[in-house]
Design a protein around this motif. Structure first.
Motif, mmCIF file in Angstrom:
data_model
loop_
_atom_site.group_PDB
_atom_site.id
_atom_site.type_symbol
_atom_site.label_atom_id
_atom_site.label_comp_id
_atom_site.label_asym_id
_atom_site.label_seq_id
_atom_site.Cartn_x
_atom_site.Cartn_y
_atom_site.Cartn_z
ATOM 1 N N THR A 18 56.540 35.991 46.582
ATOM 2 C CA THR A 18 57.655 35.364 47.273
ATOM 3 C C THR A 18 58.035 36.125 48.539
ATOM 4 O OG1 THR A 18 58.497 34.546 45.186
ATOM 5 C CG2 THR A 18 60.039 34.612 47.006
ATOM 6 N N MET A 19 58.083 37.450 48.481
ATOM 7 C CA MET A 19 58.504 38.233 49.632
ATOM 8 C C MET A 19 57.562 38.055 50.815
ATOM 9 S SD MET A 19 60.062 41.774 48.140
ATOM 10 C CE MET A 19 58.501 42.389 47.614
ATOM 11 N N ALA A 20 56.301 37.802 50.570
ATOM 12 C CA ALA A 20 55.326 37.681 51.646
ATOM 13 C C ALA A 20 55.513 36.382 52.431
ATOM 14 C CB ALA A 20 53.923 37.759 51.083
ATOM 15 N N HIS A 21 56.316 35.457 51.910
ATOM 16 C CA HIS A 21 56.426 34.144 52.536
ATOM 17 C C HIS A 21 57.792 33.866 53.152
ATOM 18 C CE1 HIS A 21 52.526 33.208 50.919
ATOM 19 N NE2 HIS A 21 52.928 33.562 49.731
ATOM 20 N N ALA A 22 58.579 34.885 53.437
ATOM 21 C CA ALA A 22 59.916 34.694 53.990
ATOM 22 C C ALA A 22 59.835 34.230 55.442
ATOM 23 C CB ALA A 22 60.702 35.995 53.904
ATOM 24 N N ASN A 23 60.671 33.234 55.790
ATOM 25 C CA ASN A 23 60.735 32.746 57.159
ATOM 26 C C ASN A 23 61.368 33.822 58.039
ATOM 27 O OD1 ASN A 23 60.948 31.302 59.532
ATOM 28 N ND2 ASN A 23 62.322 29.743 58.717
ATOM 29 N N LEU A 24 60.703 34.191 59.119
ATOM 30 C CA LEU A 24 61.196 35.235 60.017
ATOM 31 C C LEU A 24 62.181 34.706 61.056
ATOM 32 C CD1 LEU A 24 57.800 37.082 60.564
ATOM 33 C CD2 LEU A 24 59.625 37.652 58.964
ATOM 34 N N ILE A 25 62.295 33.398 61.176
ATOM 35 C CA ILE A 25 63.208 32.763 62.138
ATOM 36 C C ILE A 25 64.600 32.641 61.528
ATOM 37 C CG2 ILE A 25 63.762 30.563 63.280
ATOM 38 C CD1 ILE A 25 61.620 32.000 64.784
ATOM 39 N N THR A 26 65.612 32.972 62.305
ATOM 40 C CA THR A 26 67.004 32.787 61.903
ATOM 41 C C THR A 26 67.467 31.398 62.335
ATOM 42 O OG1 THR A 26 67.460 35.141 62.167
ATOM 43 C CG2 THR A 26 69.358 33.658 62.220
ATOM 44 N N ASN A 27 68.059 30.649 61.414
ATOM 45 C CA ASN A 27 68.676 29.364 61.738
ATOM 46 C C ASN A 27 67.681 28.394 62.386
ATOM 47 O OD1 ASN A 27 70.733 27.453 61.953
ATOM 48 N ND2 ASN A 27 71.480 28.291 63.898
ATOM 49 N N GLY A 28 66.526 28.244 61.786
ATOM 50 C CA GLY A 28 65.512 27.345 62.341
ATOM 51 C C GLY A 28 65.790 25.874 62.132
ATOM 52 N N ASP A 29 66.781 25.549 61.277
ATOM 53 C CA ASP A 29 67.084 24.136 61.040
ATOM 54 C C ASP A 29 68.262 23.617 61.857
ATOM 55 O OD1 ASP A 29 69.246 25.310 59.765
ATOM 56 O OD2 ASP A 29 68.809 24.452 57.796
ATOM 57 N N PHE A 30 68.949 24.504 62.565
ATOM 58 C CA PHE A 30 70.069 24.124 63.439
ATOM 59 C C PHE A 30 71.085 23.238 62.716
ATOM 60 C CE2 PHE A 30 66.283 24.658 66.111
ATOM 61 C CZ PHE A 30 66.710 25.673 66.944
ATOM 62 N N ALA A 31 71.232 23.430 61.416
ATOM 63 C CA ALA A 31 72.091 22.544 60.630
ATOM 64 C C ALA A 31 73.540 22.565 61.101
ATOM 65 C CB ALA A 31 72.016 22.914 59.153
ATOM 66 N N ALA A 32 74.087 23.740 61.429
ATOM 67 C CA ALA A 32 75.499 23.819 61.815
ATOM 68 C C ALA A 32 75.709 24.250 63.257
ATOM 69 C CB ALA A 32 76.234 24.785 60.885
ATOM 70 N N ASN A 33 74.761 25.035 63.814
ATOM 71 C CA ASN A 33 74.934 25.567 65.161
ATOM 72 C C ASN A 33 73.601 26.116 65.660
ATOM 73 O OD1 ASN A 33 74.607 28.205 63.997
ATOM 74 N ND2 ASN A 33 76.764 28.186 63.457
ATOM 75 N N SER A 34 73.628 26.876 66.734
ATOM 76 C CA SER A 34 72.389 27.458 67.269
ATOM 77 C C SER A 34 72.439 28.982 67.252
ATOM 78 C CB SER A 34 72.139 26.945 68.692
ATOM 79 O OG SER A 34 73.238 27.273 69.533
ATOM 80 N N SER A 35 73.209 29.555 66.304
ATOM 81 C CA SER A 35 73.292 31.016 66.228
ATOM 82 C C SER A 35 71.906 31.601 65.970
ATOM 83 C CB SER A 35 74.269 31.445 65.140
ATOM 84 O OG SER A 35 73.807 31.018 63.869
ATOM 85 N N GLY A 36 71.665 32.769 66.553
ATOM 86 C CA GLY A 36 70.370 33.420 66.434
ATOM 87 C C GLY A 36 69.414 33.087 67.570
#
Length: 195
Positions: A18-36
């Motif tokens: 599981t640890m090897a597959h963590a998404n490195l992008i912060t807030n890639g879905d833009f669900a609430a805002n564009s932070s990151g």
């Protein structure tokens, strides 16, 4: 005692995978805002959209047209931590918004254009590309209205995953498979010892 040891080995194997597959992008879905994210060369249009995503929010990379001459392309970017020489897969969704018709989206890795995409409609498309990190920090950027066009894009569902041993993200490391096998064998032996 054997059952506990076997379960711990099995849990360790699953945790490693599981640890090897963590998404490195912060807030890639833009669900609430564009932070990151950093947004450069923007005009009066463009920015985070609460709706129009795939699903929910997205980001509109646009600077109100007239992208000719010395104008710089509007650009959405994020810096992520990477391992030098590591292989990574960038995946994202994109679609056109307002003006469509041709090649209008570029992806840059550390300031170098690595791919371009056509903005032909408002339908969402998924793209992915593999890159090798050349430093401990890698900048991922999306530029729209490239090459003097006014074709603007929406971006959503951005992810960067490290490729294990340079392969596909879905293939576990040999050590993970070995631990998983040992854990399963241990569970079988523990069950057999009970009966």
């Amino acid at each position: 005692m054997r059952t506990t040891s076997s379960l711990l080995i099995f849990a360790a194997a699953l945790g490693t995978s599981t640890m090897a597959h963590a998404n490195l992008i912060t807030n890639g879905d833009f669900a609430a805002n564009s932070s990151g994210w950093t947004y450069n060369n923007a005009g009066i249009d463009g920015g985070h959209l609460n709706s129009e995503g795939n699903p929910a929010g997205s980001f509109w990379v646009n600077h109100n047209g007239s992208n000719v001459g010395g104008d710089l392309d509007p650009m959405l970017s994020q810096i992520i931590a990477t391992l030098v020489g590591g292989s990574y897969t960038l995946q994202f969704d994109y679609s056109g918004r307002v003006v469509t018709g041709g090649v209008g989206l570029a992806v840059d890795i550390d300031g170098t254009e690595v791919a371009t995409y056509s903005i032909l409609s408002g339908s969402w498309l998924t793209e992915s590309l593999v890159f090798t990190a050349s430093s401990a920090n890698t900048t991922i950027a999306f530029r729209s209205e490239i090459n003097g066009t006014d074709y603007d894009a929406r971006i959503d569902n951005v992810s960067v995953l490290q490729n294990i041993n340079g392969g596909n993200n879905g293939v576990p490391e040999p050590a993970t498979l070995a631990l998983l096998g040992i854990g399963i064998a241990g569970l079988g032996l523990a069950r057999r010892a009970r009966t």
